[in-house]
Design an enzyme around this catalytic site. Sequence first.
Site, mmCIF file in Angstrom:
data_model
loop_
_atom_site.group_PDB
_atom_site.id
_atom_site.type_symbol
_atom_site.label_atom_id
_atom_site.label_comp_id
_atom_site.label_asym_id
_atom_site.label_seq_id
_atom_site.Cartn_x
_atom_site.Cartn_y
_atom_site.Cartn_z
ATOM 1 N N HIS A 1 0.846 -1.188 0.000
ATOM 2 C CA HIS A 1 0.000 0.000 0.000
ATOM 3 C C HIS A 1 0.880 1.236 0.000
ATOM 4 O O HIS A 1 1.945 1.222 0.606
ATOM 5 C CB HIS A 1 -0.914 0.010 1.241
ATOM 6 C CG HIS A 1 -2.054 0.950 1.092
ATOM 7 N ND1 HIS A 1 -1.951 2.281 1.376
ATOM 8 C CD2 HIS A 1 -3.318 0.747 0.646
ATOM 9 C CE1 HIS A 1 -3.108 2.860 1.118
ATOM 10 N NE2 HIS A 1 -3.946 1.956 0.672
ATOM 11 N N ASP B 1 -8.114 -4.935 -0.166
ATOM 12 C CA ASP B 1 -8.631 -5.681 -1.320
ATOM 13 C C ASP B 1 -8.277 -7.157 -1.301
ATOM 14 O O ASP B 1 -8.803 -7.936 -2.077
ATOM 15 C CB ASP B 1 -8.115 -5.058 -2.619
ATOM 16 C CG ASP B 1 -8.847 -3.769 -2.893
ATOM 17 O OD1 ASP B 1 -10.028 -3.703 -2.543
ATOM 18 O OD2 ASP B 1 -8.226 -2.847 -3.430
#
Length: 428
Positions: free
Chosen positions: A307, A364
């Site tokens: 991320h 996700d």
Amino acid sequence: MSETAEIRVGDQVIELPVVTGTENEKGIDIRKLRDQTGYITFDSGYKNTGATSSAITFLDGEKGILRYRGYPIEQLAEKSTFLEVAYLLIYGELPTQAEFADWSEKITRHTLIHEDMKEFFEAFPRKAHPMGVLASNLISLSTFYPESLDPDREEEKVDLTIKRLIAKISTIAAWSHKNSVGHPVVYPKNKYNYTENFLNMMFSVPTEDYEPDPVVVKALDQLLILHADHEQNCSTSTVRIVGSSRANLYASIAAGVSALWGPLHGGANQAVIEMLENIQADGGGMQKWIDKAKDKNDPFRIMGFGHRVYKNFDPRATIIKKSCDDVLQKLGVQDPILDLAKQLEHVALNDDYFKERNLYPNVDFYSGIIYKAIGIPTEMFTVMFAMGRLPGWIAQWKEMIADKEPIGRPRQIYTGPTERAYKPMSGR
Ligand code: ACO
């Protein structure tokens, strides 16, 4: 005395103000840098650039903190609803009971979409990706409601646009799915709450009764909450930059949907399941894929890992992982893809390459497994993300307009040819 920073450029020393946020984040205000020195800052991908100040979402990537308007994501995910969180993000405070009743009623009453728009759905090819259908229909709404296109002058009309968007996105999303499977569309029903209504439009068929399962409703509502805002990410920055030209809200949101579509951003949830299915079909074991992800000459990456800002853990992934276990258990779903995901997570988290780079599962990694378990087709996953992110995009757009931010226009360092004379084609 307020804090300042100094920059030395050649012989010149410039003093620049330091801006401090409410959570004590610090930034050097370089807005006058070019005027004073002729230099700009260089930061491709904006990894180090604060493009705005914002009072909506706070996140601390090192500590794994995420708060909407000051409220921790863990509390909102457990105790609130998506529609309440949407209100919080957009209007700045949690609603009173009366405010929520009014908000919820208005959203419910705007879920129908203009009957003429049905033709758009019928005109799209069956195999159309629902993100393309979603973005096209959201911008099409501007042609049906041209009276609310000026963001600066018509606050009441913009507020109506906000309600229309939140209400109609669920109908558009569900209809894009119905179109792709060749089923008749299902009209919204006012007896349902927001999430139940969406599930009904997705899964109700003329041949059978359908009643949304409360476990599924809760899980989906929670997923929408977890996705509702994430400060200045790729799609949100897109919404703000498109809106900064004073483009209307429909246009700005449709641009946000397009930005979200990419596999490095919202498209990662679809990519995770596709990756796991490939690994399963390949049958060659996990290590091969870990090695591919580590190989700099191979473009493969572990989707759902890493991320831009979370470098320890993604707090949304922690919540979702638990919810994922609960949903699968309650629905009695045995999914080999989930076992594979757990194996992959275990191997990657114990591998030095991933440890050294602080690569952890993001939101996700697990969201796709929940969507899959509740019957949402893979191609719809990013649409689900867009539905969740919509209130965040709206809140950020509204803040940008209220703060009268200037048009977004970065600069560049030019690296092309220097001036050269045009030569006619035959002589080249
Ligand atoms: N698999 C393998 N290696 C990775 C991965 C991954 N998923 N993610 C990052 N790396 C490596 C990079 O190759 C790089 O290695 P290097 O330092 O040896 O060159 C290092 O980790 C840093 O990666 P960057 O790409 O520089 O990090 P950045 O902050 O620019 O990218 C991103 C973040 C785009 C999320 C990246 O981690 C990625 O591509 N992940 C997979 C896609 C994904 O899951 N996206 C969803 C993000 S969450 C969201 O949008 C809601």
